[in-house]
Design an enzyme around this catalytic site. Sequence first.
Site, PDB file in Angstrom:
ATOM      1  N   HIS A 113       1.153   2.210  -1.001  1.00 56.64           N
ATOM      2  CA  HIS A 113       0.043   2.758  -0.223  1.00 56.64           C
ATOM      3  C   HIS A 113      -1.052   1.725   0.024  1.00 56.64           C
ATOM      4  O   HIS A 113      -1.902   1.913   0.898  1.00 56.64           O
ATOM      5  CB  HIS A 113      -0.529   4.010  -0.899  1.00 56.64           C
ATOM      6  CG  HIS A 113      -1.314   3.758  -2.146  1.00 56.64           C
ATOM      7  ND1 HIS A 113      -0.815   3.959  -3.416  1.00 56.64           N
ATOM      8  CD2 HIS A 113      -2.587   3.338  -2.334  1.00 56.64           C
ATOM      9  CE1 HIS A 113      -1.735   3.688  -4.311  1.00 56.64           C
ATOM     10  NE2 HIS A 113      -2.823   3.297  -3.680  1.00 56.64           N
ATOM     11  N   ASP A 145       6.400   4.595  -4.522  1.00 56.62           N
ATOM     12  CA  ASP A 145       5.125   4.020  -4.076  1.00 56.62           C
ATOM     13  C   ASP A 145       4.968   2.582  -4.562  1.00 56.62           C
ATOM     14  O   ASP A 145       3.897   2.162  -4.973  1.00 56.62           O
ATOM     15  CB  ASP A 145       3.942   4.872  -4.548  1.00 56.62           C
ATOM     16  CG  ASP A 145       2.632   4.465  -3.873  1.00 56.62           C
ATOM     17  OD1 ASP A 145       2.689   3.933  -2.746  1.00 56.62           O
ATOM     18  OD2 ASP A 145       1.551   4.646  -4.475  1.00 56.62           O
ATOM     19  N   SER A 224      -5.388   0.149  -7.742  1.00 53.00           N
ATOM     20  CA  SER A 224      -4.012   0.447  -7.353  1.00 53.00           C
ATOM     21  C   SER A 224      -3.206  -0.828  -7.162  1.00 53.00           C
ATOM     22  O   SER A 224      -3.619  -1.745  -6.432  1.00 53.00           O
ATOM     23  CB  SER A 224      -3.990   1.251  -6.050  1.00 53.00           C
ATOM     24  OG  SER A 224      -4.444   2.554  -6.255  1.00 53.00           O
TER      25      SER A 224
END
Length: 507
Positions: A113, A145, A224
């Site tokens: 992402h 992901d 992230s």
Amino acid sequence: MKNRYPLLAVIAIIVSISLWNTCFESPLSSRQLEAKIPSQGNARQPNAAMLSSASSLHDGSKHLAKIAKLATPSVVHIQCERQTPRGAVEETGSGVIVRGEGKPGLFIVTNRHVVRDSNGPAISIQLHDGRVINPTHKWEDKDTDLAILKIDVTDVTPADWGDSDKLDIGHMVLAMGSPFGLSESVTLGIISAKGRRSLQLGSGSEVLNQNFLQTDAAINPGNSGGPLIDLEGKIIGINTAIASNSGGNDGIGFSIPSKLVQHVFTQLLKYGQVYRAYLGVQLDPEFSIGTATRLNMDRVRGARVVKVISNTPASRANLKYDDIILSFGGIDVLDQNHLINLVSLTPIEHRVSVVLLRDGRKVNVMVELANRRILDELERKQRESQQSSRRFGTSAEPMSFHKVKHTSATEDLAGLGVQPMNADLAAQLGFAQGQAGLLVLSVDEQSSFSGVVDLYDVIEEVAGSPVHSLQDFRQALDQHRDLKSLVLKISRGKPGVVQQQLVIWQR
């Protein structure tokens, strides 16, 4: 309440690190520290305890600093730009440099992402020494992901992989990355839980393989893709998500375990995609204690089969509706998502021993797993068929193979409110104590059920299949989704009498 977590973490550090005293050189010995503190006669014994604690804290602090210094050069800051209907959007995140597992060159592991819909010059990678580079290639895996970026530079320090399977709850970890764009940030915490699954990761999330590590190390937006590091400075997770009411750190962060990351990494470099095995079953996402009791179980465990797809490994192994998969390859199955992960990580065409609970008895079967690409091809053909049907005026929707059934049943049941019957409800409404089925609580006038069933009716069967739960109802609808009319068996309660009758429901 949030302020307690850092204090508890510090206390845990002091206690844990006291065990390491003999392993690391103290900045100042206890004798040297004692010399700096004036003698106070009888207070000497308390001073010794204080000196011991101070020495342990120094030792632990020094060791944590060594870990951060070792791992920081491998962590990168990533900035991407992608185009959306509303204009350009900038995304920032983190990543970690690793070796190629038999492939030449170096690579960066991050979250999908972070870099989705971006390539080449649109992805800027800032290295530890301040250089900014662009990747030469990108691989993605939406089911986890994860994304892999190939880089040309070689004069950088790659991190080593740790073993996430060896982690226990309570082990200390460091979360590294660029929270809120603040690069080279390091936070400390512990492993709070393992095997976190069924997380809602935001709208549009396609993450299938969920088996997260939970940590209270501060993870914020921008972390992230950054690494979760153990006390040897090795990668044991990739930070991915947070559970937060405020949008910031609330002490609950989630990381993809390194074992899963390495599997995806190896597959992407070798094949350009991740090959996954599959069984060919639909599992019950609402497996409850009520259903477990009906199946002679004392608690909810394993994964309940609610549909066996024809011409799949499951059908060839003769799996059946209402089978409970208790064990897969010698590993106890905790829930449906746990089983999905176990199957996905098993080599294709591998024969696996599966233990089932069927009619109250344990049954052992051997299943030879197949390539999930076969199922994907079935989905593609079904979507094409549905799109073709739409052009001729039918109401079919182009959805994935599994979602077609679930969504269709959900739409069919729109406007109907039901509740599984139990002894308390039966007694209040004049039914027998053992009355089973779904009690009708509401019927919308615009629903297709309007005029077919009434309030206080109990739906016992759909097309001859008993229904004890909403999931049973959906399953019955899915099994007969090609039929426009279905027969419902209902019990209709009236003062002093209960009548059973059949009604025809036009979908």
